[in-house]
Design a protein around this motif. Structure first.
Motif, PDB file in Angstrom:
ATOM      1  N   ARG A  89       0.835  -1.218   0.000  1.00 36.42           N
ATOM      2  CA  ARG A  89       0.000   0.000   0.000  1.00 36.42           C
ATOM      3  C   ARG A  89       0.862   1.256   0.000  1.00 36.42           C
ATOM      4  O   ARG A  89       0.489   2.283  -0.579  1.00 36.42           O
ATOM      5  CB  ARG A  89      -0.951  -0.007   1.198  1.00 36.42           C
ATOM      6  N   SER A  95      -3.414   1.343  -2.609  1.00 43.18           N
ATOM      7  CA  SER A  95      -4.052   0.143  -3.175  1.00 43.18           C
ATOM      8  C   SER A  95      -3.367  -1.127  -2.639  1.00 43.18           C
ATOM      9  O   SER A  95      -2.147  -1.160  -2.486  1.00 43.18           O
ATOM     10  CB  SER A  95      -3.949   0.172  -4.708  1.00 43.18           C
ATOM     11  N   PRO A  96      -4.159  -2.193  -2.399  1.00 46.02           N
ATOM     12  CA  PRO A  96      -3.529  -3.451  -1.962  1.00 46.02           C
ATOM     13  C   PRO A  96      -2.929  -4.247  -3.126  1.00 46.02           C
ATOM     14  O   PRO A  96      -2.416  -5.339  -2.918  1.00 46.02           O
ATOM     15  CB  PRO A  96      -4.700  -4.215  -1.334  1.00 46.02           C
TER      16      PRO A  96
END
Ligand code: HEM
Length: 427
Positions: A89, A95-96
């Motif tokens: 992240r 975002s993963p």
């Protein structure tokens, strides 16, 4: 996640994230225990956020078919430690995901991107490739027959055949295949001391440190290919992806790169593992070899069973978009779930003698390709490639046996045989 949920005993939970356990039977011991005692329970291995572990065939299907309730993209789609997730992240700005391919998308985007190539992978289209694939298969069999009756079936045959097929489909020149193979192995083998980029033992099964470098290499390669196909489109899949439109605009560079990476990696590694798994099963079960050889119309059954037997994609993750009930368990919004395909494929309530390799298994309700909106895009291609190889190989193979210890890769996401020494007699 409520603390009152049924907890999986810690040693079993730790096995689920222990890459070496996937290289031997220990993961199946854990799955067997879970199916019998806690088929839908919560695991929290040290250093991981808690997640539900779904081990029964019926529950895996029920979750997989409810794509609005169980999303793929809201959290990491493959198991990752809390630290690994935080690192990703940080790299991505929240975002993963390091890539944004079909696997990480949900509706409304997912169907828009899937439709770009879906028709291409349908049986009626790939049937056109049958003759060319047969030529490639024959060349692989010739190569095997040209050895002195001994080979490492993984290194000499299984790794190269599906790689050559998918790269030709994509439009990658043959000379670049070794590079593609190495990058795929570095991506899927991040936890394996022999396959990862650093070629050393990693502390965590999901060590993510090297992945951005591997992806950057992929992007650099596919960036050039994509530009070339935009300028001069050909009949290959790279041209389809490069010239795609989403909502009336050209596909973004990041999403095009992610598309290439998923096809270029998922498109051969899994199929190689299954191709090799089939050979191992035949070497270990001469009665099965004899039975299939007797009538080549039995090859599709052999392939289906090899897919069940090997289940190269071990797990995918989902997360709940709302509170839900599955098999009497209360799943809360935002809970994370691990779908254990290799467990579903050994579920005693669905498969007779699940720990026996039986090419005559009918029906064979294996779920190794997943289910629902994300069901494997390449499933028909994978089946066709393997069927053709074994149709070409079996008439030329009289007998085969193991000629050393087969070894599996250490990985919690996608794994399979790394080496398969065999001795064989040509027919
Ligand atoms: C034996 C071989 C294979 C196995 C076991 C396998 C397994 C899987 C599984 C379990 C999924 C589901 C992902 C999810 O639910 O999130 C999947 C998706 C996918 N597979 Fe395969 N696969 C195989 C071969 C291939 C091949 C040959 C291709 C070639 C293009 C391919 C491309 C894909 C793609 C693009 C997706 C993503 C689909 C989506 O999310 O809509 N796979 N595969």
């Amino acid at each position: 996640m409520a603390t009152t949920e049924p907890r999986i005993p810690q040693p079993v939970a730790e096995t689920l994230v222990d890459a070496p356990s996937y290289a031997d039977e220990r993961i199946h011991d854990a799955y067997r225990w879970l199916r019998a005692n806690e088929p839908l329970g919560v695991a929290q291995p040290e250093g991981y956020d808690p997640f539900w572990v779904v081990t029964r065939h019926a529950d895996i299907l029920e979750i997989s078919r409810q794509n609005d309730l169980f999303h793929s993209g809201d959290k990491a789609t493959t198991i990752v430690s809390a630290e690994g997730d935080a690192r990703i992240r940080k790299m991505t700005g929240g975002s993963p995901h390091l890539v944004r391919s079909l696997v990480q998308m949900d509706a409304p985007d997912h169907p828009k991107y899937r439709v770009l190539t879906q028709a291409w992978f349908l049986p009626q289209n790939i049937r056109k490739l049958e003759e060319r694939i047969r030529e490639i298969a024959r060349a692989s069999v010739d190569k095997m027959m040209a050895t002195d009756g001994q080979c490492d079936f993984v290194k000499e045959i299984a790794l190269h055949y599906p790689l050559h097929v998918i790269m030709e489909i994509m439009g990658v020149p043959e000379g670049d295949e070794p590079r593609m193979l190495m990058l795929t192995q570095e991506l899927f083998g991040a936890a394996d001391p022999e396959l990862n980029r650093q070629r050393e033992r990693q502390q965590n099964a999901d060590d993510v440190a090297a992945l951005p470098g591997v992806l950057a290499d992929f992007y650099q390669y596919f960036g050039k290919l994509s530009a070339a196909r935009r300028e001069n489109p050909q009949g290959d899949l790279a041209s389809v992806i490069a010239n795609s439109q989403i909502d009336g605009r050209p596909i973004s560079e990041f999403e095009a790169m992610s598309y290439y990476v998923i096809v270029a990696t998922a498109g051969h590694d899994t199929t190689s593992s299954t191709t090799a798994g089939a050979m191992r099963a035949l070497a270990e079960n001469p009665d099965q070899l004899a039975w299939v050889k007797e009538d080549l119309s039995r090859v599709p059954g052999l392939i289906e069973e090899a897919i069940r037997w090997t289940t190269p994609v071990k797990t995918f993750m989902r997360s709940a978009t709302a509170d839900a009930e599955i098999a009497g368990r209360a799943i809360a919004k935002d809970d994370w779930l691990m779908l254990c395909y290799a467990s579903g494929n050994r579920d005693e309530s669905v498969f007779d003698e699940p720990f026996r390799f039986r090419a005559d298994r009918t029906p064979n309700k294996q779920l190794a390709f997943g289910y629902g909106a994300h069901v494997c895009l390449g499933q028909h291609l994978a089946r066709m490639e393997m069927r053709i190889l074994y149709e070409e190989l079996l008439p030329r193979l009289k007998a085969v046996e193991l000629n050393g210890e087969p070894r599996m890769s250490q990985a919690v996401f996608v794994n399979g045989l790394k080496t398969l020494p065999i001795a064989f007699e040509a027919a």
